[in-house]
Scaffold this active site. Structure first.
Site, PDB file in Angstrom:
ATOM      1  N   SER A 162    -105.966  10.328 -69.203  1.00 39.58           N
ATOM      2  CA  SER A 162    -104.550  10.662 -69.338  1.00 39.58           C
ATOM      3  C   SER A 162    -103.950   9.772 -70.411  1.00 39.58           C
ATOM      4  O   SER A 162    -104.475   8.685 -70.689  1.00 39.58           O
ATOM      5  CB  SER A 162    -103.827  10.424 -68.011  1.00 39.58           C
ATOM      6  OG  SER A 162    -102.420  10.387 -68.184  1.00 39.58           O
ATOM      7  N   TYR A 187    -102.673   3.028 -61.960  1.00 40.28           N
ATOM      8  CA  TYR A 187    -103.070   4.323 -62.499  1.00 40.28           C
ATOM      9  C   TYR A 187    -103.499   4.182 -63.959  1.00 40.28           C
ATOM     10  O   TYR A 187    -104.536   4.715 -64.374  1.00 40.28           O
ATOM     11  CB  TYR A 187    -101.915   5.312 -62.381  1.00 40.28           C
ATOM     12  CG  TYR A 187    -102.203   6.677 -62.975  1.00 40.28           C
ATOM     13  CD1 TYR A 187    -103.144   7.519 -62.383  1.00 40.28           C
ATOM     14  CD2 TYR A 187    -101.545   7.105 -64.124  1.00 40.28           C
ATOM     15  CE1 TYR A 187    -103.412   8.763 -62.919  1.00 40.28           C
ATOM     16  CE2 TYR A 187    -101.807   8.353 -64.667  1.00 40.28           C
ATOM     17  CZ  TYR A 187    -102.743   9.189 -64.060  1.00 40.28           C
ATOM     18  OH  TYR A 187    -103.010  10.423 -64.595  1.00 40.28           O
TER      19      TYR A 187
END
Length: 316
Positions: A162, A187
């Site tokens: 991502s 994350y």
């Protein structure tokens, strides 16, 4: 012939941000090609499975909730479901052992499953769950499946990262957040790990004809946001007060699945690997942080991951 190295720059694939997974595969015949898609029954994973199966591939969908997966995949031909909990190394070992016992080669692996911005949760011997699930579980899975991947001849391993990786390099002094937890930093670190894993896997695997890529699928509203409140998503401009999409740049799930399908199958990537991709193309250098492709960081992460998981196919 030595494998080519891959410059981190666009190759002008002819596709773009609004390309769908089915668009990518329109002229590609995957008849009886075996693909593994972790988490391939929800969000962009589901659209990845649909597109691959629609092109003739046989798809193994591995995930924590096999009953839910079977419901989501009902009616799709050439799809099989298997239980796999990436946060549980014993589960990873069982899945890999069962697959290897089947004697099948595995030419496509898409490490799609993941969690995002989850509350602090620890798995295994106290590992932070986002790093453990998004990275360590997939690391152990690919290393355990290595005999089947290498035997396939020309296999590709795709790691779904991502742009969230922009938020943090690997926190070597506190990977598991023993000194205070931040769900977004956790994350980001996990997504950086996904890029580094693909880079290191490609550098080693190319000798065996195995190439690896990482990617940003785009911003998409899917169950990945399950840990976020509506208020948080409204504050980010993602949804409105009714929970409907409010950002026109967001992709549909089928568009979000396109880049991983492209990375796994595109003839334009023959002989290439190790690159970070976006919008069905190799991304430009400014779109990926230098620390996420740094060979020394990648080697250090591989060594640590092998130590933590107890598996290392590269060790011989």
């Amino acid at each position: 012939m030595a494998a080519k190295t891959t410059p981190q720059r666009k190759i002008n694939s002819g596709f773009g941000a609004r390309t769908s997974a089915s668009d990518v595969l329109r002229d590609i015949d995957l008849t009886d090609t075996l693909a593994l898609v972790t988490g391939g029954y929800s969000g962009i994973g589901l659209e990845t499975t649909r597109a691959l199966a629609g092109a003739g591939a046989r798809v193994i969908v591995a995930g924590r909730r096999p009953a839910e997966a079977r419901r989501a995949l009902a009616g799709l031909d050439r799809v099989e479901v298997a239980e796999l909990d990436l946060g549980d190394l014993a589960s990873v070992a069982r899945f890999a052992d069962d697959f290897l016992a089947s004697g099948r080669a595995l030419p496509i692996v898409i490490n799609n499953a993941g969690i995002m911005a989850a509350p602090l949760h620890r798995v295994g011997p106290g590992w932070e769950a986002q790093f453990a699930t998004n990275h360590l579980g997939h690391f152990a899975l690919v290393n355990r499946l290595w005999p089947a991947i290498a035997r396939a001849g020309g296999a590709r391993v795709v790691s779904v990262s991502s742009r969230g990786h922009h938020g943090s390099a690997i926190r070597w002094e506190d990977i598991h957040f023993e000194r205070g937890y931040d769900k977004w930093l956790a994350y980001s670190q996990a997504k950086t790990a996904n890029v580094l894993f693909a880079a290191r896997l490609d550098a080693w695997g190319r000798e065996f004809g195995v190439r690896a890529f990482s990617l940003h699928p785009g911003a998409i509203l899917t169950p990945l946001q399950r840990h976020l409140t509506r208020e948080e998503m409204m504050a980010a401009g993602w949804v409105d007060a009714e929970g409907n999409g409010a950002d026109p740049t967001f992709k549909t799930p089928e568009q979000g699945a396109a880049t991983q399908v492209w990375a796994a199958t595109s003839p334009a990537l023959a002989g290439l690997g190790g690159a970070y991709c976006e919008d069905c193309d190799i991304a430009e250098p400014e779109d990926v942080r230098e620390y996420a492709l740094d060979p020394e960081q990648a080697e250090r992460l591989w060594s640590l991951s092998a130590e933590l998981t107890g598996v290392d196919a590269a060790a011989g």
